[in-house]
Write a protein that holds these residues in place. Sequence first.
Motif, PDB file in Angstrom:
ATOM      1  N   GLU A 223      35.470 -17.083   6.502  1.00  0.00           N
ATOM      2  CA  GLU A 223      36.598 -17.410   5.632  1.00  0.00           C
ATOM      3  C   GLU A 223      37.773 -18.014   6.403  1.00  0.00           C
ATOM      4  O   GLU A 223      38.711 -18.562   5.799  1.00  0.00           O
ATOM      5  CB  GLU A 223      37.056 -16.183   4.846  1.00  0.00           C
ATOM      6  N   ASP A 224      37.726 -17.938   7.750  1.00  0.00           N
ATOM      7  CA  ASP A 224      38.797 -18.524   8.561  1.00  0.00           C
ATOM      8  C   ASP A 224      38.448 -19.925   9.055  1.00  0.00           C
ATOM      9  O   ASP A 224      39.188 -20.499   9.864  1.00  0.00           O
ATOM     10  CB  ASP A 224      39.103 -17.626   9.762  1.00  0.00           C
ATOM     11  N   ARG A 251      40.872 -21.297  11.887  1.00  0.00           N
ATOM     12  CA  ARG A 251      42.306 -20.987  11.789  1.00  0.00           C
ATOM     13  C   ARG A 251      42.657 -19.728  12.566  1.00  0.00           C
ATOM     14  O   ARG A 251      43.807 -19.533  12.959  1.00  0.00           O
ATOM     15  CB  ARG A 251      42.695 -20.834  10.318  1.00  0.00           C
ATOM     16  N   ALA A 252      41.661 -18.878  12.789  1.00  0.00           N
ATOM     17  CA  ALA A 252      41.875 -17.641  13.542  1.00  0.00           C
ATOM     18  C   ALA A 252      40.569 -17.267  14.226  1.00  0.00           C
ATOM     19  O   ALA A 252      39.478 -17.581  13.737  1.00  0.00           O
ATOM     20  CB  ALA A 252      42.338 -16.519  12.614  1.00  0.00           C
ATOM     21  N   TRP A 253      40.690 -16.596  15.373  1.00  0.00           N
ATOM     22  CA  TRP A 253      39.517 -16.112  16.084  1.00  0.00           C
ATOM     23  C   TRP A 253      39.959 -15.001  17.039  1.00  0.00           C
ATOM     24  O   TRP A 253      41.151 -14.825  17.285  1.00  0.00           O
ATOM     25  CB  TRP A 253      38.828 -17.237  16.852  1.00  0.00           C
TER      26      TRP A 253
END
Length: 303
Positions: A223-224, A251-253
């Motif tokens: 979902e990111d 977008r994020a990790w």
Amino acid sequence: MAPEPTGTAALLVNGRGQYLLHLRDANKPHICDPGTWSIPGGGREGSESSRQAVERELLEETGLTVALEPLTVVDAHGPGGQGKDRIQVYLGAWDGDADALPCPEGIMFRWFDAATTAWLTMCPWTAEVIALHRRTAPAPALAAAPVPVPVPRSGGRARPNVIGVHLYLQRPDGKVLLGLRHPDLPFAGRTWHLLAGHCEQEGALACLVREAEEEAGLTIRAEDAELVHTVHVLDEGGDGQPRLQLFFRARAWSGTPELREPDKCLEWAWWDPAALPEPIVAYTRTAIEAIGHGRAYSEMGWT
């Protein structure tokens, strides 16, 4: 009359005289000749004939249906070197992309010429089969090899496209993560590339999540991730295979890039998109530049 062999295998040869080899799992229990290069195949089930078994095994392991002719019978040892089996080996011809095969068992498929097999960790009976084929080169089976048909440049017959998934990971300072590919890789050795892989029996996002963990120890949630660019490439790698290359931005990790597969990647490094390293995979440069300009799609090779 001697009993029919209990095992079967298929030796596939392409138009360049290369052999399709399968890298066996090294750690899974009850594997014959673990960690070696071999050829697809398996044992007969129920009342199957050897031909029925090899056709089923080839379809299960590669997704291929190929015309096959008997080549030879060899002796092989079972898991752990215990017991002895006889394997009926068949010969077939196929010209295609080994990377596009599904490979539900083992590690990977690759094409190798006969000279290269001498440097591989080979399954003993497979090495015996290849040596036999080199000596005899059965004319009927090779004559049945399909003649490659040029890929139409516009319209024409349908051809499956390989799906590649790429991770566009960008830090707050704008730098993008690239990996330097191992020099022994068949494609783009010692060349910079994004973290990438081919879709197996999975969706593209699932592939992205899996490859990020396997190759660099990075955790990404589906979902990111968002699709930011697509490159449709013809003849990338020189085999005339159309490839749809998908680029997802995370977008994020979590995690710091690690060398989880040192036989594939020599190092991870962060690069300014305006000062990319050389050499770099051509379609990767195209995608990074297009992402910077907000373009969603590119084509390469379709002239």
